[in-house]
Design a protein around this motif. Structure first.
Motif, PDB file in Angstrom:
ATOM      1  N   PRO B 106     -29.553 102.093 -19.183  1.00  0.00           N
ATOM      2  CA  PRO B 106     -28.222 101.519 -18.888  1.00  0.00           C
ATOM      3  C   PRO B 106     -27.355 102.566 -18.178  1.00  0.00           C
ATOM      4  O   PRO B 106     -26.393 103.092 -18.750  1.00  0.00           O
ATOM      5  N   TYR B 107     -27.711 102.864 -16.954  1.00  0.00           N
ATOM      6  CA  TYR B 107     -27.111 103.986 -16.235  1.00  0.00           C
ATOM      7  C   TYR B 107     -26.696 103.539 -14.842  1.00  0.00           C
ATOM      8  O   TYR B 107     -27.516 103.037 -14.070  1.00  0.00           O
ATOM      9  N   ASP B 108     -25.439 103.706 -14.521  1.00  0.00           N
ATOM     10  CA  ASP B 108     -24.903 103.317 -13.219  1.00  0.00           C
ATOM     11  C   ASP B 108     -24.840 104.560 -12.319  1.00  0.00           C
ATOM     12  O   ASP B 108     -23.974 105.422 -12.494  1.00  0.00           O
ATOM     13  N   GLU B 109     -25.789 104.611 -11.390  1.00  0.00           N
ATOM     14  CA  GLU B 109     -25.867 105.770 -10.490  1.00  0.00           C
ATOM     15  C   GLU B 109     -24.584 105.944  -9.687  1.00  0.00           C
ATOM     16  O   GLU B 109     -24.233 107.045  -9.272  1.00  0.00           O
ATOM     17  N   THR B 110     -23.903 104.829  -9.460  1.00  0.00           N
ATOM     18  CA  THR B 110     -22.741 104.890  -8.564  1.00  0.00           C
ATOM     19  C   THR B 110     -21.453 105.306  -9.291  1.00  0.00           C
ATOM     20  O   THR B 110     -20.438 105.537  -8.648  1.00  0.00           O
ATOM     21  N   LEU B 111     -21.511 105.391 -10.603  1.00  0.00           N
ATOM     22  CA  LEU B 111     -20.276 105.679 -11.351  1.00  0.00           C
ATOM     23  C   LEU B 111     -19.830 107.119 -11.115  1.00  0.00           C
ATOM     24  O   LEU B 111     -20.569 108.069 -11.360  1.00  0.00           O
ATOM     25  N   GLU B 112     -18.612 107.230 -10.661  1.00  0.00           N
ATOM     26  CA  GLU B 112     -18.043 108.557 -10.428  1.00  0.00           C
ATOM     27  C   GLU B 112     -17.007 108.837 -11.516  1.00  0.00           C
ATOM     28  O   GLU B 112     -16.071 108.058 -11.717  1.00  0.00           O
ATOM     29  N   ILE B 113     -17.219 109.932 -12.244  1.00  0.00           N
ATOM     30  CA  ILE B 113     -16.278 110.285 -13.317  1.00  0.00           C
ATOM     31  C   ILE B 113     -15.097 110.990 -12.657  1.00  0.00           C
ATOM     32  O   ILE B 113     -15.100 112.219 -12.486  1.00  0.00           O
ATOM     33  N   SER B 114     -14.131 110.232 -12.237  1.00  0.00           N
ATOM     34  CA  SER B 114     -12.985 110.839 -11.553  1.00  0.00           C
ATOM     35  C   SER B 114     -11.704 110.120 -11.932  1.00  0.00           C
ATOM     36  O   SER B 114     -11.719 108.936 -12.319  1.00  0.00           O
ATOM     37  N   ALA B 115     -10.595 110.840 -11.829  1.00  0.00           N
ATOM     38  CA  ALA B 115      -9.297 110.252 -12.152  1.00  0.00           C
ATOM     39  C   ALA B 115      -8.987 109.093 -11.204  1.00  0.00           C
ATOM     40  O   ALA B 115      -8.372 108.096 -11.620  1.00  0.00           O
ATOM     41  N   ASP B 116      -9.404 109.210  -9.953  1.00  0.00           N
ATOM     42  CA  ASP B 116      -9.130 108.138  -8.995  1.00  0.00           C
ATOM     43  C   ASP B 116      -9.830 106.843  -9.416  1.00  0.00           C
ATOM     44  O   ASP B 116      -9.251 105.755  -9.351  1.00  0.00           O
ATOM     45  N   THR B 117     -11.099 106.975  -9.830  1.00  0.00           N
ATOM     46  CA  THR B 117     -11.844 105.790 -10.267  1.00  0.00           C
ATOM     47  C   THR B 117     -11.153 105.152 -11.462  1.00  0.00           C
ATOM     48  O   THR B 117     -10.960 103.935 -11.533  1.00  0.00           O
ATOM     49  N   ALA B 118     -10.773 106.006 -12.438  1.00  0.00           N
ATOM     50  CA  ALA B 118     -10.132 105.491 -13.657  1.00  0.00           C
ATOM     51  C   ALA B 118      -8.789 104.844 -13.323  1.00  0.00           C
ATOM     52  O   ALA B 118      -8.447 103.777 -13.859  1.00  0.00           O
TER      53      ALA B 118
END
Lengths: 445, 429
Positions: B106-118
């Protein structure tokens, strides 16, 4: 360099030792370890947090890097927050380190727990279990003003539970003791049998028909009432965010003059905090005084936001590595002058609720619910039939007016409170008589 | 984060024990909290949990630490733990190398851990909430997380797993009426932030006022949240092999008997496409598989880990998860229900979005009495009139014996796929 108006570091290290016994067998026993630091920076506007594990408070380079990282995070916060200047206070010190207990071999503690669990094995009991846990936690706190504080607190608890079976019927009960400091299981061996006797008695208990009726709360469930119905609605963050029905009631009468409800982090109860997650040592706060909303519990931030004359800081609590939230500690309803017999006689016909299986509140709507372990029907001023699975719900702003009598003797009970993070708390009350409450149960067939 | 030498821990443990197992879970996350419709705080978090189990002469010892500098202490504690524990009769060893079915994590390669995304998630929830402008959004939060785990044991097992999680939550108030909604998923594509915001503001707005209803029996429809926290929670406890073994399950002597309506089945489907917690192997390394728990009303299986299965004289079902102190716990990976389906809100009913006090239900007998929140008199698929205050009283296990129906769609929770449920004749107080 990013702007830093304030920073603090709270580093928590600890270990937990636990023993689990199931039906006379040691299922598992052992220790686990944790160590986390939260670095918190108040930037130009809001907060930046950085959690690091492990963390060495003597490592100045690591501290500097963590503060810079939290400051970068704080730059993204655009809601202006301020913190009130408050005295740090003097922590009240209890015998909370328990060195002798820590050095006692695990085997001896397991033997004591086996005795407790064995005492629970009586007729009609099909399953027993017991759990023991001791936690030693050290907190180091420092802030940008050069203030430093350190505490070491031990918390010890045991739980014994029993399942009674008669034919196809099953019932369960549990008893718990949880304290700050050391605890000798051998002083509580009778709790095993007590736990099981209640489970057996519950096999003959009936479900309560739900509806509106008078109710008497014992000290354990009365404490949960204080916690759920008043405590959460008096937390400074709920007040600041406009989601508490008590928010605009400061100075107003919201309940009977008999009602005084206090929260006290300095008390020698399971919720004891020498100083809170912002380094502030607090004393008792009268949330409701003679039925009037008197003070709120605050962090430094919510005190600044809501008003310096609205309560006291020193109520910010946090799990290791987590952000401080405004929380209760040891919460109770103050004693009155009624005897237990007088309370039952005055109630005349209603229900007595005993022990707590937990509760919940929506402070914005002002609605709460809690469940008792069991209860009794009150008929003509005397307890008669035993009741199982009895709960109570109500509106905060009306039910406090329904308190007509408070007993003379208060007892505290320990547990955990969840609000995103779990923290140890205690709550208590004397016996409390409510002229009307909504009682829930499955006996309306 | 410092590297953790899993092989070294295994070697260290083998000096003292017959078998050693190390499970390391590492994560990094970023959270944004919103107040006054803007970001009020930003939280960065990174850490790890290291779980050690050692087995000596059939006795299992456990320990755990979040602090890599204390791995040595944890190993000593695990050995002491094994010395004190009882021998597990029937223990046949930790899993060896077994063929693990292919499949995705259950892993999203495209997920970026960033303040902008949040921040974008916050904006999208706020945009949804604007559809009901009378409601005031109080707080909102977003957490973005990436993690990985390594499971290794002295039998040569080395299994890796990656996971991501996006958690969203928002609450609102309107004239003293509150609303909350939230969701989490491993993949960004599964989330609808606008819908979450809209639902929150809708329930805060639509629940205002409300009528008092007569105390009697009603057909009640539980939302997915209520089904998960009340029905699934107690059912999962009852089929937990450890509760069965220790006499704490009402189903303990019911294997092979009818415990539910013949139209109802429950299964655990670890790789269910619509689920959120895909697992090809459990936290002991046992390959997972679909498991029928209740088939056409008949109880067909309990859930087990290796230790409990050995004690019960059966085999593991691959349902081991991990508790904070290093012991294994037992839970479904993706609990699913099969029952007659309908538009559950078509016929007249009391719809209950949330309950207050679900956790106070009796876990052994299934009895509950809880307060409703965001409840409505509903008919024809519409929520017609809000209900001011009501308590519900019933028994979860009796409900499952009745003529329940479920909605066509289901919501994914951690460890479950949950529909709405229509329950006939539930007592309302």
């Amino acid at each position: 360099m990013d702007k830093i108006r304030y920073y603090d570091i709270r580093c928590v290290n600890g270990d937990t030792t636990s023993i689990q016994i199931e039906n006379g067998t040691i299922e598992n026993a052992g220790s686990s370890y944790y160590g986390k630091a939260l670095v918190r920076v108040l930037g130009e506007n809001g907060w930046g947090y950085c959690c690091i594990s492990p963390f060495d408070m003597d490592d100045e380079k690591a501290k500097k890097e963590a503060i810079e990282r939290a400051a970068r995070a704080a730059k993204l916060a655009t809601v202006k927050a301020d913190i009130a200047d408050v005295p740090y206070g003097v922590p009240r010190s209890w015998n909370a380190a328990a060195k002798e207990q820590a050095e006692r071999p695990l085997e001896e503690k397991a033997a004591d727990l086996l005795l407790l669990e064995k005492a629970a094995r009586i007729d009609e009991i099909a399953a027993t279990s017991a759990r023991y846990a001791e936690q030693y936690q050290t907190v180091f706190f420092e802030d940008c003003n050069g203030y430093e504080a350190e505490s070491s607190v031990c918390r010890t608890l045991f739980t014994v539970s029993s399942v009674a079976v008669r034919g196809a019927d099953m019932q369960m009960n549990y008893e718990q003791e949880a304290v700050v400091g050391p605890l000798r299981i051998t002083d509580y061996i009778n709790k095993g049998e007590l736990c099981s006797k209640t489970a057996v008695d519950l096999l003959s208990a009936s479900a309560v028909p739900g509806g509106k009726m008078p109710a008497v709360l014992d000290p354990a469930i009365g404490g949960v009432f204080a916690h759920e119905a008043v405590g959460h609605a008096s937390e400074g963050d709920q007040i600041r965010d406009g989601v508490s029905v008590l928010g605009d009631k400061l100075g107003q009468q919201v309940g009977s003059k008999l009602v005084t409800i206090i929260d006290d982090p300095s008390m020698h109860g399971y919720g004891y905090e020498p100083f809170d997650a912002e380094g502030v040592a607090a004393g008792p706060v009268e949330l409701i005084k003679n039925g009037v909303v008197n003070q709120f519990m605050h962090s430094r931030e919510t005190l600044a936001a809501v008003g310096l004359d609205t309560g006291e800081a020193g109520h910010a609590r946090a799990e290791p590595g987590m952000n401080p939230l405004v929380r209760m500690s040891n919460t109770y309803i103050k004693e009155g002058d009624a005897s237990y017999d007088e309370i039952l006689e005055t109630c005349k016909n209603g229900v007595l609720l005993i022990g707590s299986r937990g509760g919940q509140v929506d402070p914005g709507r002002g609605v709460f619910q809690f469940n008792a372990k069991y209860g009794y029907l009150i008929e003509n001023g005397e307890t008669t039939r035993m009741l199982r699975d009895v709960s109570l719900s109500g509106d905060i702003l009306s039910v406090l007016h329904n308190i007509a009598l408070c007993g003379k003797e208060r007892k505290m009970s320990s547990g955990m409170c969840g609000k995103g993070q779990a923290v140890p708390v205690s709550d208590g009350a004397p016996h409390v008589y409510l002229t009307e409450a909504t009682v829930g149960g499955a006996g309306n067939e | 984060m410092s590297e953790i030498d899993v092989d070294a821990i295994l070697r260290q443990g083998q000096v003292f024990a017959d078998e050693v197992e190390v499970y390391v879970s590492r994560y990094e996350d970023l959270s944004l909290e919103q107040r006054q419709m803007a970001v009020s705080s930003v939280f960065e978090h990174a850490g790890q949990n290291i779980y050690i189990r050692v087995i000596k002469d059939g006795k299992i010892g456990v320990s755990a630490t979040s602090d890599p500098t204390r791995i040595g202490d944890a190993m000593k504690a695990a050995v002491s733990s094994a010395n004190l524990s009882e021998k597990i009769e029937g223990w046949n060893g930790l899993p060896g190398k077994e063929e693990i079915a292919s499949g995705k994590d259950p892993y999203d390669e495209t997920l970026e851990i960033s303040a902008d995304t949040a921040a974008e998630y916050l904006s999208r929830m706020n945009a949804g909430a604007e559809k009901y402008s009378e409601a005031r959004v109080v707080t909102a939060g977003v957490t973005l997380m990436k993690g990985s785990s390594v499971l290794a044991n002295s039998n040569g097992v080395w299994l890796e797993r990656k996971f991501t999680d996006i958690s969203l939550g928002i609450d609102a108030i309107c004239d003293g009426s509150t609303g909350y909604d939230g969701d989490s998923a491993p993949f960004a594509s599964r989330l609808n932030p606008e819908k979450i915001g809209e639902q929150t503001a809708f329930y805060a707005t639509a629940s205002r006022g409300g009528e008092t209803i007569e105390s009697k029996k009603y057909d009640v429809v539980f939302s997915e949240n209520v089904v998960d926290s009340l029905i699934y929670e107690l059912f999962s406890d009852a089929v937990n092999g450890r509760n069965v073994l220790t006499g704490k399950s009402i189903y303990a002597n019911s294997l092979g008997t009818e415990v539910a309506n013949p139209k109802i089945s429950f299964s655990d489907s670890p790789m269910e496409e619509a689920g959120d917690s895909w697992r090809r192997f459990d936290t002991e390394g046992t390959p997972t598989k679909k498991l029928d728990i209740v088939k056409d009303g008949v109880l067909t299986s309990f859930l087990y880990d290796k230790k409990t299965a050995a004690q019960a004289g059966t085999v593991t079902t691959g349902n081991a998860l991990r508790a904070g102190n290093g012991t294994t716990t037992i839970a479904p990976h993706c609990l699913t229900i099969s029952a007659p389906r309908e538009n559950v809100l078509e016929r007249p009913c009391l719809f209950v979005k949330e309950v207050i006090g679900a956790h106070t239900a009796n876990p052994l007998t299934g009895e509950f009495s809880v307060e409703v929140a965001n409840a409505f008199i509903a008919e024809g698929g519409k929520l017609n009139r809000p209900v001011k205050k009501a308590m519900l009283a019933g028994n979860v296990f009796d409900i499952l014996k009745g003529e329940i129906t479920i909605s066509q769609s289901a919501k994914a929770f951690s460890g479950a796929l949950v529909p709405q449920m229509r329950i006939p004749d539930l007592q309302v107080i």
